[in-house]
Design a protein around this motif. Structure first.
Motif, PDB file in Angstrom:
ATOM      1  N   SER A 167       0.805  -1.217   0.000  1.00 39.73           N
ATOM      2  CA  SER A 167       0.000   0.000   0.000  1.00 39.73           C
ATOM      3  C   SER A 167       0.838   1.267   0.000  1.00 39.73           C
ATOM      4  CB  SER A 167      -0.941   0.007   1.217  1.00 39.73           C
ATOM      5  OG  SER A 167      -0.192  -0.027   2.422  1.00 39.73           O
ATOM      6  N   SER A 199       0.143  -2.534  -6.995  1.00 41.74           N
ATOM      7  CA  SER A 199      -0.683  -3.726  -6.842  1.00 41.74           C
ATOM      8  C   SER A 199      -1.316  -4.141  -8.168  1.00 41.74           C
ATOM      9  CB  SER A 199      -1.758  -3.499  -5.783  1.00 41.74           C
ATOM     10  OG  SER A 199      -2.585  -2.402  -6.118  1.00 41.74           O
ATOM     11  N   VAL A 208      -8.860  -4.133   4.035  1.00 38.65           N
ATOM     12  CA  VAL A 208      -8.462  -3.407   2.820  1.00 38.65           C
ATOM     13  C   VAL A 208      -8.719  -4.206   1.551  1.00 38.65           C
ATOM     14  CG1 VAL A 208      -6.721  -2.138   4.102  1.00 38.65           C
ATOM     15  CG2 VAL A 208      -6.044  -4.174   2.823  1.00 38.65           C
TER      16      VAL A 208
END
Length: 257
Positions: free
Chosen positions: A32, A54, A72
């Motif tokens: 992240s 990602s 998440v």
């Protein structure tokens, strides 16, 4: 060369990435915080490791390892994961990390069913969810080794499970197919087939869990607890017995928060 995409590069993700590199796979890491935060991890893993977003990690992977907090999952690149075999390591930790989710607390759904619902086009296989990250490296063995450990997998696609089993074998483990994602509760936290099954000395686990509860009560993350145990092999036969004996442990009945 085959590639493992890794979304989430905490302790578990990085250790599985090490196994993948040892198995001559390319690894594309993401988290992240962005690719720039993965410089040291890539340097540690070597030339077959790469940092990416990602989306890029998902697109590059022949398989994608999902190692992120449940909270998440809704932020993951759904389109990029469509059609991909996704190894879901997710576990639900209510209150201190993931809040409270009624369908999980009540047992109406398993954690991986919820992840699959969130990522409907992914070919989800629950795997590496029942083993402590500290045991991933020391328990890995070549195929055919007499002391090779097994881990359970579950998924709704037979093709995806076969592909995941092939990868997991390359990484150093046998697999035991539990069935559909709806049956994956059999190796969720605090069941007989969960992390406890791989401990050489369960007293280290029990003392560590006391420390986990203390940290949670103090408002601190329990992820810093080191159980200091090198693990003990878990055969497929023993794992099947534990899975068959597993009662369903709802979150309200867990010994630790």
């Amino acid at each position: 060369m085959a590639t493992l995409g890794v979304i989430g590069t905490g302790n578990l993700g990085l250790k599985i990435a090490q196994l993948a590199i040892a198995a001559d796979l390319e690894v594309v890491l993401s988290n992240s915080r962005g690719p720039e935060s993965l410089t040291s991890a890539v340097a540690q893993l070597g030339e077959r490791a790469h940092a990416a977003t990602s989306v890029e990690s998902a697109e590059a992977g022949d398989w994608v390892l999902l190692s992120v907090p449940l909270a998440v999952v809704g932020q993951l690149p759904r389109a990029a994961l469509a059609g991909k075999v996704v190894l879901d390591t997710t576990n639900y930790y209510p209150s201190w990390r993931d809040g409270y989710i009624e369908v999980l607390d009540s047992g109406k759904m398993t954690t991986s069913e919820l992840v699959q619902q969130t990522l409907p086009e992914a070919l989800l296989v629950k795997a590496f969810a029942n083993i402590s990250d500290q045991h991933v490296l020391p328990l890995a063995r070549p195929e055919g080794a007499g002391d090779r450990s097994a881990m359970p997998i579950a998924g709704d696609s037979l093709r995806a499970k076969a592909s995941a089993a092939e990868l997991i074998s390359r990484l150093g483990y046998d697999t035991v197919d539990v069935g559909l994602l709806s049956e994956s509760w059999r190796f969720e936290p605090e069941t007989p087939a969960s992390a406890r099954a791989y401990f050489a000395d369960v007293r280290t686990l029990d003392s560590g869990l006391i420390r986990v509860a203390e940290l949670i009560a103090a408002g601190r993350s329990p992820m810093e607890v080191d159980f200091r145990d090198q693990g003990a092999p878990l055969s497929p036969e023993r794992l099947r017995t534990l899975l068959d004996e597993s009662p369903r442990v709802l979150t309200a009945n867990r010994k630790t928060p």
